[in-house]
Write a protein that holds these residues in place. Structure first.
Motif, PDB file in Angstrom:
ATOM      1  N   PRO A  24       4.045  16.869  19.414  1.00 17.61           N
ATOM      2  CA  PRO A  24       3.084  15.805  19.749  1.00 17.61           C
ATOM      3  C   PRO A  24       1.776  15.929  18.986  1.00 17.61           C
ATOM      4  O   PRO A  24       1.156  14.921  18.636  1.00 17.61           O
ATOM      5  CB  PRO A  24       2.869  15.986  21.257  1.00 17.61           C
ATOM      6  N   TYR A  25       1.358  17.173  18.703  1.00 18.12           N
ATOM      7  CA  TYR A  25       0.114  17.375  17.979  1.00 18.12           C
ATOM      8  C   TYR A  25       0.286  17.061  16.496  1.00 18.12           C
ATOM      9  O   TYR A  25      -0.635  16.552  15.852  1.00 18.12           O
ATOM     10  CB  TYR A  25      -0.373  18.808  18.179  1.00 18.12           C
ATOM     11  N   ILE A  26       1.469  17.357  15.948  1.00 19.70           N
ATOM     12  CA  ILE A  26       1.734  17.003  14.554  1.00 19.70           C
ATOM     13  C   ILE A  26       1.603  15.490  14.384  1.00 19.70           C
ATOM     14  O   ILE A  26       0.957  14.996  13.440  1.00 19.70           O
ATOM     15  CB  ILE A  26       3.128  17.481  14.130  1.00 19.70           C
ATOM     16  N   ASN A  27       2.187  14.752  15.307  1.00 20.10           N
ATOM     17  CA  ASN A  27       2.085  13.286  15.257  1.00 20.10           C
ATOM     18  C   ASN A  27       0.650  12.820  15.464  1.00 20.10           C
ATOM     19  O   ASN A  27       0.184  11.892  14.791  1.00 20.10           O
ATOM     20  CB  ASN A  27       2.989  12.655  16.318  1.00 20.10           C
ATOM     21  N   ALA A  28      -0.048  13.453  16.390  1.00 23.11           N
ATOM     22  CA  ALA A  28      -1.412  13.021  16.712  1.00 23.11           C
ATOM     23  C   ALA A  28      -2.387  13.294  15.576  1.00 23.11           C
ATOM     24  O   ALA A  28      -3.327  12.520  15.357  1.00 23.11           O
ATOM     25  CB  ALA A  28      -1.890  13.721  17.985  1.00 23.11           C
ATOM     26  N   HIS A  29      -2.185  14.389  14.829  1.00 27.49           N
ATOM     27  CA  HIS A  29      -3.125  14.769  13.777  1.00 27.49           C
ATOM     28  C   HIS A  29      -2.858  14.068  12.442  1.00 27.49           C
ATOM     29  O   HIS A  29      -3.753  14.016  11.594  1.00 27.49           O
ATOM     30  CB  HIS A  29      -3.082  16.279  13.552  1.00 27.49           C
ATOM     31  N   ARG A  30      -1.644  13.552  12.258  1.00 27.02           N
ATOM     32  CA  ARG A  30      -1.313  12.928  10.969  1.00 27.02           C
ATOM     33  C   ARG A  30      -2.229  11.739  10.692  1.00 27.02           C
ATOM     34  O   ARG A  30      -2.409  10.864  11.530  1.00 27.02           O
ATOM     35  CB  ARG A  30       0.147  12.483  10.955  1.00 27.02           C
ATOM     36  N   GLY A  31      -2.827  11.731   9.508  1.00 30.39           N
ATOM     37  CA  GLY A  31      -3.721  10.647   9.119  1.00 30.39           C
ATOM     38  C   GLY A  31      -5.142  10.775   9.636  1.00 30.39           C
ATOM     39  O   GLY A  31      -5.992   9.940   9.314  1.00 30.39           O
ATOM     40  N   LEU A  55      -4.706  25.927   6.242  1.00 31.85           N
ATOM     41  CA  LEU A  55      -5.310  24.667   5.809  1.00 31.85           C
ATOM     42  C   LEU A  55      -4.349  23.883   4.916  1.00 31.85           C
ATOM     43  O   LEU A  55      -4.266  22.651   5.013  1.00 31.85           O
ATOM     44  CB  LEU A  55      -6.622  24.942   5.069  1.00 31.85           C
ATOM     45  N   ALA A  56      -3.621  24.597   4.080  1.00 32.45           N
ATOM     46  CA  ALA A  56      -2.626  23.938   3.235  1.00 32.45           C
ATOM     47  C   ALA A  56      -1.540  23.295   4.085  1.00 32.45           C
ATOM     48  O   ALA A  56      -1.048  22.206   3.773  1.00 32.45           O
ATOM     49  CB  ALA A  56      -2.013  24.949   2.265  1.00 32.45           C
ATOM     50  N   MET A  57      -1.174  23.952   5.173  1.00 29.92           N
ATOM     51  CA  MET A  57      -0.180  23.386   6.072  1.00 29.92           C
ATOM     52  C   MET A  57      -0.703  22.091   6.697  1.00 29.92           C
ATOM     53  O   MET A  57       0.038  21.109   6.815  1.00 29.92           O
ATOM     54  CB  MET A  57       0.178  24.388   7.167  1.00 29.92           C
ATOM     55  N   LEU A  58      -1.975  22.082   7.112  1.00 26.80           N
ATOM     56  CA  LEU A  58      -2.556  20.859   7.670  1.00 26.80           C
ATOM     57  C   LEU A  58      -2.489  19.723   6.647  1.00 26.80           C
ATOM     58  O   LEU A  58      -2.161  18.582   7.000  1.00 26.80           O
ATOM     59  CB  LEU A  58      -4.007  21.100   8.080  1.00 26.80           C
ATOM     60  N   ALA A 208     -15.375  11.373  11.352  1.00 22.78           N
ATOM     61  CA  ALA A 208     -14.246  12.303  11.435  1.00 22.78           C
ATOM     62  C   ALA A 208     -13.745  12.415  12.870  1.00 22.78           C
ATOM     63  O   ALA A 208     -14.489  12.228  13.834  1.00 22.78           O
ATOM     64  CB  ALA A 208     -14.656  13.680  10.919  1.00 22.78           C
ATOM     65  N   ASP A 209     -12.462  12.721  12.983  1.00 15.50           N
ATOM     66  CA  ASP A 209     -11.869  12.933  14.299  1.00 15.50           C
ATOM     67  C   ASP A 209     -12.240  14.291  14.867  1.00 15.50           C
ATOM     68  O   ASP A 209     -12.314  14.460  16.088  1.00 15.50           O
ATOM     69  CB  ASP A 209     -10.347  12.791  14.214  1.00 15.50           C
TER      70      ASP A 209
END
Length: 445
Positions: A24-31, A55-58, A208-209
């Motif tokens: 859920p966090y991967i989806n929420a953070h994308r974009g 950071l590269a993973m993000l 920024a978010d």
């Protein structure tokens, strides 16, 4: 209310469960746009390469990254090595022409160091085939601090503006933007800037978010040494006037978080990089590991709504399966949703309870008290009870009763006394399940 029973699981099981829970966090953070500040102290630690991998993973997961790096310890070492004196006023370095040369040298070296780390691509390493472009440039426009309280700060400056559109073009292209604590004025002069100010100003200007501040040993505790996990800007402001928070650098970092959260940034996070993987834990687990300054509460206690039915059913299902609670269908729950209160944590229902009033008897039934296993060693069950007690008093009820098979001790600790079935209102006595043989407890309000 039940006791969580641990069972042995393999490391692989843990990894699979963690990855599933992080989706859920991967989806929420994308974009989303994150401004991440790395303090100068962190840049000197052997933990830096692992942090760059995170950071590269993000970036690979679609997060739009703007990095800000500090340079205070590196500048101080160069100034000292050059035989110059470091002068500070209100935690701000007074930068003369000679010191500015050391500032530009330190900042330039750190930029190259970070470019090198983001260029890593060894096989069998986390950054293999990452091909991340780290872009730096004149994104920060500065102005001089000038003379304050009789002190001429010379080449020490403040942020005048952030080149928002230029930064957005880079992050839209998938690049990572790097901002340094060095800015140029419209006249072409260079100024030494406060990295925390650059970070908070960039986060606000970019809408920024998140603002994430990474420090070495950065921890915000209460008076008893317990980590403060969530603060409002007002609470953070009250902490900053305390003497224990008036020391460098925690005050600057907490001030930056407070400033960002007060000016449109939804969440600002303070993380201690001494904890390996702190960035990943903060962003991809529900509880995180740092301090968050947020305009709105990360966890809320409120009345339930119809769109909460799915979350409540998911919370109740394990307790219904093991017989702790009586089964409720979705249809029944939808019809009774106005009876429920819940605790929501970052979009997840972690606790619920319901109040069924019997107005003629001036008594109400407390039912469906459930707390997620990860949050049972806390006072969330008590918070739900207090909330429904207030609701009961508002309805002029004088007593609460509860039927339970497994949590008698907890209710007794909260002031409920044992009673017989005859203590129930007649309407509820008629529905009592003698086969289930629940114990009855009553509390006067």
């Amino acid at each position: 209310m039940t006791t969580d029973i641990e069972s042995p699981v393999s490391d692989t099981d843990d990894q699979v469960a963690w990855f599933r829970n992080s989706s859920p966090y991967i989806n929420a953070h994308r974009g989303r746009t994150f401004v991440v500040m790395i303090s100068g102290e962190v840049l000197d630690t052997p933990r830096l390469p692992a942090l760059i991998h995170d950071l590269a993973m993000l970036n690979a997961l679609g997060v739009r990254l703007v990095l800000v790096h500090g340079a205070r310890p590196q500048i101080s070492r160069r100034v000292q090595a050059a035989g110059l004196e470091s002068r500070f006023e209100n935690h701000t370095r007074i930068t003369d022409a000679a010191a500015l040369e050391e500032v530009t040298a330190a900042v330039g070296a750190l930029r190259l160091k970070l470019e090198g780390l983001f260029s890593m691509g060894l096989a069998n390493s986390p950054m293999y085939n990452a091909t991340i472009q780290l872009i730096s440039g004149n994104f920060v426009i500065a102005k001089p601090v000038g003379v304050r309280n009789g002190f001429d700060y010379q080449h020490t400056g403040e942020v005048r503006r952030i080149q928002v559109e230029a930064i957005r073009r880079q992050v839209d292209s998938g690049n990572v933007v790097l901002l340094s604590p060095l800015g140029a004025s419209p006249t072409g002069e260079l100024f030494n800037l406060n990295a925390e100010e650059v970070a908070s100003s960039a986060a606000i200007a970019l809408a920024a978010d998140k603002l994430i501040v990474l420090g070495d040993g950065l921890r915000v505790d209460d008076d008893e040494g317990r980590l403060l996990r969530e603060l409002t800007p007002q609470e953070a402001g009250r902490l900053l006037i305390q003497e224990r928070f008036s020391t460098d650098p925690v005050d600057r970092q907490l001030t930056a978080a407070c400033h960002a959260a007060s000016n449109g940034v939804a969440r600002a996070h303070l993380l201690d990089t001494c904890e390996d993987g702190a960035l990943v834990r903060e962003l991809f687990t529900r509880d995180g590991c740092g301090t968050m300054v947020t305009r709105e509460s990360y966890e809320t206690l409120r009345g339930a709504r119809i769109d909460d039915v799915g979350g409540i059913l998911e919370l109740l299902a394990p307790l219904e399966e093991d017989g702790t609670l009586v089964r409720r269908s979705r249809e029944l729950l939808e019809n009774e949703i106005h009876r429920f209160a819940l605790i929501e944590r970052d979009g997840m229902v972690i606790g619920c309870a319901a109040l069924y009033p019997f107005p003629d008897d001036r008594i109400g039934e407390l039912a469906c008290v459930a707390v997620h296993p990860h949050y049972r060693n806390s006072e969330r069950g008590l918070q739900l009870l207090r909330y429904l007690e207030r609701r009961a008093r508002e309805q002029s009820l004088q007593k609460l009763f509860v039927l339970t098979t497994r949590t008698a001790h907890w209710f007794r600790e909260q002031g409920f006394e044992p009673a017989g079935v005859d203590a129930l209102p007649a309407q509820r006595q008629a529905l009592y399940n003698w086969q289930r043989n629940s114990k009855v407890f009553v509390k006067s309000l």
